[in-house]
Scaffold this motif. Structure first.
Motif, mmCIF file in Angstrom:
data_model
loop_
_atom_site.group_PDB
_atom_site.id
_atom_site.type_symbol
_atom_site.label_atom_id
_atom_site.label_comp_id
_atom_site.label_asym_id
_atom_site.label_seq_id
_atom_site.Cartn_x
_atom_site.Cartn_y
_atom_site.Cartn_z
ATOM 1 N N THR A 192 -5.929 0.864 -11.754
ATOM 2 C CA THR A 192 -4.532 0.976 -11.318
ATOM 3 C C THR A 192 -4.451 0.778 -9.800
ATOM 4 N N VAL A 193 -5.381 1.387 -9.103
ATOM 5 C CA VAL A 193 -5.366 1.290 -7.642
ATOM 6 C C VAL A 193 -5.677 -0.149 -7.218
ATOM 7 N N GLU A 194 -6.643 -0.769 -7.869
ATOM 8 C CA GLU A 194 -6.976 -2.162 -7.535
ATOM 9 C C GLU A 194 -5.784 -3.094 -7.771
ATOM 10 N N ALA A 195 -5.075 -2.870 -8.862
ATOM 11 C CA ALA A 195 -3.903 -3.718 -9.148
ATOM 12 C C ALA A 195 -2.845 -3.543 -8.057
ATOM 13 N N ALA A 196 -2.670 -2.313 -7.597
ATOM 14 C CA ALA A 196 -1.686 -2.053 -6.535
ATOM 15 C C ALA A 196 -2.114 -2.714 -5.225
ATOM 16 N N VAL A 197 -3.388 -2.672 -4.945
ATOM 17 C CA VAL A 197 -3.905 -3.280 -3.709
ATOM 18 C C VAL A 197 -3.758 -4.803 -3.783
ATOM 19 N N GLU A 198 -4.062 -5.370 -4.941
ATOM 20 C CA GLU A 198 -3.889 -6.818 -5.130
ATOM 21 C C GLU A 198 -2.450 -7.236 -4.869
ATOM 22 N N ARG A 199 -1.539 -6.348 -5.185
ATOM 23 C CA ARG A 199 -0.108 -6.618 -5.042
ATOM 24 C C ARG A 199 0.388 -6.270 -3.635
ATOM 25 N N ASN A 200 -0.521 -5.848 -2.772
ATOM 26 C CA ASN A 200 -0.188 -5.470 -1.384
ATOM 27 C C ASN A 200 0.798 -4.320 -1.290
ATOM 28 N N LEU A 201 0.715 -3.399 -2.220
ATOM 29 C CA LEU A 201 1.609 -2.242 -2.162
ATOM 30 C C LEU A 201 1.104 -1.259 -1.098
ATOM 31 N N ASP A 202 2.045 -0.562 -0.483
ATOM 32 C CA ASP A 202 1.680 0.454 0.506
ATOM 33 C C ASP A 202 1.363 1.794 -0.153
ATOM 34 N N PHE A 203 1.911 1.996 -1.345
ATOM 35 C CA PHE A 203 1.619 3.234 -2.065
ATOM 36 C C PHE A 203 1.681 2.992 -3.557
ATOM 37 N N VAL A 204 0.929 3.807 -4.284
ATOM 38 C CA VAL A 204 0.980 3.750 -5.746
ATOM 39 C C VAL A 204 0.812 5.173 -6.257
ATOM 40 N N ALA A 205 1.640 5.526 -7.230
ATOM 41 C CA ALA A 205 1.573 6.862 -7.813
ATOM 42 C C ALA A 205 0.985 6.769 -9.211
ATOM 43 N N VAL A 206 0.175 7.747 -9.546
ATOM 44 C CA VAL A 206 -0.301 7.890 -10.927
ATOM 45 C C VAL A 206 0.381 9.127 -11.495
ATOM 46 N N THR A 207 1.099 8.913 -12.588
ATOM 47 C CA THR A 207 1.999 9.951 -13.119
ATOM 48 C C THR A 207 1.683 10.187 -14.591
ATOM 49 N N GLU A 208 0.668 10.983 -14.839
ATOM 50 C CA GLU A 208 0.239 11.196 -16.227
ATOM 51 C C GLU A 208 1.166 12.183 -16.933
#
Ligand SMILES: [Zn+2]
Ligand SMILES: [Zn+2]
Length: 501
Positions: A192-208
């Motif tokens: 999930t984090v790698e996908a967010a980084v690939e997309r150049n996002l500044d933040f990503v939340a994991v919401t289980e």
């Protein structure tokens, strides 16, 4: 000789230098300062430094410093009153422990009250060396714990617009993706984090869903991903609706009955959490169990609404105009006097999905863009709470929309309130960047403003201004940026007029 020996013994004994109570109400931390001296007699031994932990502590942070002259080396470890809690040797001078996360080398878990023991291992101190050590132990209580996120300091100190993803799932709930063998299986957090980084996002939340077990994975990954804020959230998942909660890692009991959700919302509020309702427009009952929002709700405890959810769009419900979208729900809250931020999330359950899948559930396909004082979890949440944010429905890298209302020399931007006397003019300006050929749709109290808009187009800037007359009642305005094909590209948050909430 005798006097020197007495002095050394005194110094070697645990010295409690101070116990300070911080003054701010939301941060009643206790800081213990433990200090002493090491001598040649301590060579190749383990010194025990005990300290008392009262009940109710949510995080323990230890910072150790010592005189390193003559190749003195001190290793660190810690025991709680009952068990071993970790050893970092000489590789870390600072570490912390909490219920669901701990500095690597240490074990997360409950922080029992009683006598804890800091262990100083001394692999080397020369016979004639005297070295001072100092250990600062910070004991955090209640809402002050864990609100800052896992990065020790902001990842960018600039006040700026930051783009990110607020809603994803991994193997810690029902997220799956391709395994090494090529079959589908539980999806680890790093994907999930790698996908967010690939997309150049500044933040990503994991919401289980309801659980907190992903915190330690995020804590670990944050060290390597030092340009992307990894936010620990959870999707409170009840029979009467889903709500994402950020800014606390405390357990919140989700086991509500009879549509009574306010106990969850009150608990979150007391912990200083940021709370928003997810995909409220979905149906409930056997067709989609617990999906729609049908809880009896004190909406003053709600900070935001997920007006755009990737999985709702992918389900074929239509982008925005469908009643299944969160927009009617959000507009209804604004119309009933609740100031809540509109946000978006992909609701990703498969980190392998990319843009080329054509799915809005791919990570970063719908983003929330927020103005924050720094790139840190705390400031991002503060920005979202303030409403200075917009939704980018195509997860672009550079599109912007801003809404501004002016009257009598005062102005209000998205999330802000303008106070205007009845009958006075309100000048409303919408501007967008990097949306060539687009047009605007402007909504007033939920209704489309039906006037011809005059556009100023200047390179990548698009702008329009209209004048409305204040009614003297609560009013709000929002804007959409629409492509020539009729697709909504950006959605602003509201600017409020004479709003009391
Ligand atoms: Zn959900
Ligand atoms: Zn979800």
């Amino acid at each position: 000789m005798l006097i020197r020996e007495w002095f050394v013994r005194l110094a070697l004994a645990l010295v409690l230098l101070s116990t300070q109570m911080a003054t701010t109400a939301d941060s009643p931390d206790i800081v213990l300062e433990l200090a002493g001296q090491l001598t040649g007699a301590d060579h190749e031994s383990y010194k025990e430094v005990p300290f008392d932990v009262p009940a109710g502590v949510k995080r323990i942070t230890v910072n150790v410093s010592y005189d390193r002259e003559n190749r003195t080396v001190v290793d660190l470890g810690i025991f709680d009153p009952h068990r071993f809690r970790g050893w970092s040797g000489g590789n870390k001078a600072t570490f912390s422990l909490a219920e669901t996360d701990a500095t690597l080398s240490y074990l997360p878990g409950p922080l029992p009250a009683g006598e804890w023991t800091l262990i100083l291992g001394i692999p080397n101190i020369r016979t004639d060396t005297v070295a001072n050590y100092r250990a600062e132990v910070v004991l955090e209580f209640g809402m002050s714990a864990n609100s800052k996120g896992f990065a020790p300091s902001p990842l960018n100190d600039n006040a700026d617009w930051y783009r990110g993803e607020l809603h994803t799932h991994t193997a810690h709930s029902d997220g799956s993706c391709l395994r090494q063998s090529g079959s589908n299986g539980p999806c680890p957090v790093y994907k999930t984090v790698e996908a967010a980084v690939e997309r150049n996002l500044d933040f990503v939340a994991v919401t289980e869903h309801n659980t907190l077990s992903h915190h330690q994975s995020l804590n670990e990954l944050q060290m390597a991903f030092d340009q992307t804020v990894l936010m620990s959230g959870r999707e409170i998942t009840t029979f009467y609706g889903h709500a994402n909660i950020f800014g606390t890692t405390e357990f919140i009991d989700f086991r509500v009955r009879d549509h009574q959700i306010n106990s969850v919302l009150q608990a979150a509020s007391q912990l200083g959490a940021f709370v928003y309702i997810n995909h409220p427009g979905l149906p409930s009952g056997e067709v989609c169990m617990g999906c729609g929002w049908i809880a009896e709700t004190d909406y003053s405890l709600i900070d935001a609404v997920e007006v755009v959810n990737g999985s709702v769009i992918d389900s074929g419900a239509g982008l925005l105009k469908s009643p299944l979208s969160g927009i009617p729900f959000w507009e209804n809250l604004l119309n009933t006097g609740h100031k809540v931020t509109a946000i978006a999330g992909s609701d990703n359950h498969n980190a392998d999905l990319r843009s080329d899948s054509g799915r809005r559930t791919a990570i970063g396909e719908v983003t929330t863009v927020v103005f924050a004082r720094t790139l840190s979890q705390q400031d991002l949440l503060e920005g979202l709470r303030s409403g200075r944010a917009f939704i980018d429905l195509e997860g672009s890298a550079d599109r912007f929309v801003e809404l501004r209302a002016e009257a009598g020399g005062e102005h209000a931007l998205m999330g802000e309130t303008l106070v205007v006397a009845a009958g006075d003019d309100i000048r409303v300006t919408v501007s967008a960047q990097n949306t060539p050929d687009a047009t605007f749709a402007l909504y007033h109290n939920g209704a489309l403003v039906n006037v011809e808009l005059d556009y100023v187009r200047d390179d990548d800037l698009l702008e329009t201004t209209i004048t409305l007359q204040a009614t003297g009642e609560s009013e709000w305005l929002r804007a959409e940026v629409v492509s020539t094909q009729g697709k909504v590209l950006l959605m602003s948050n509201a600017v409020y007029v004479n709003f009391l909430d």
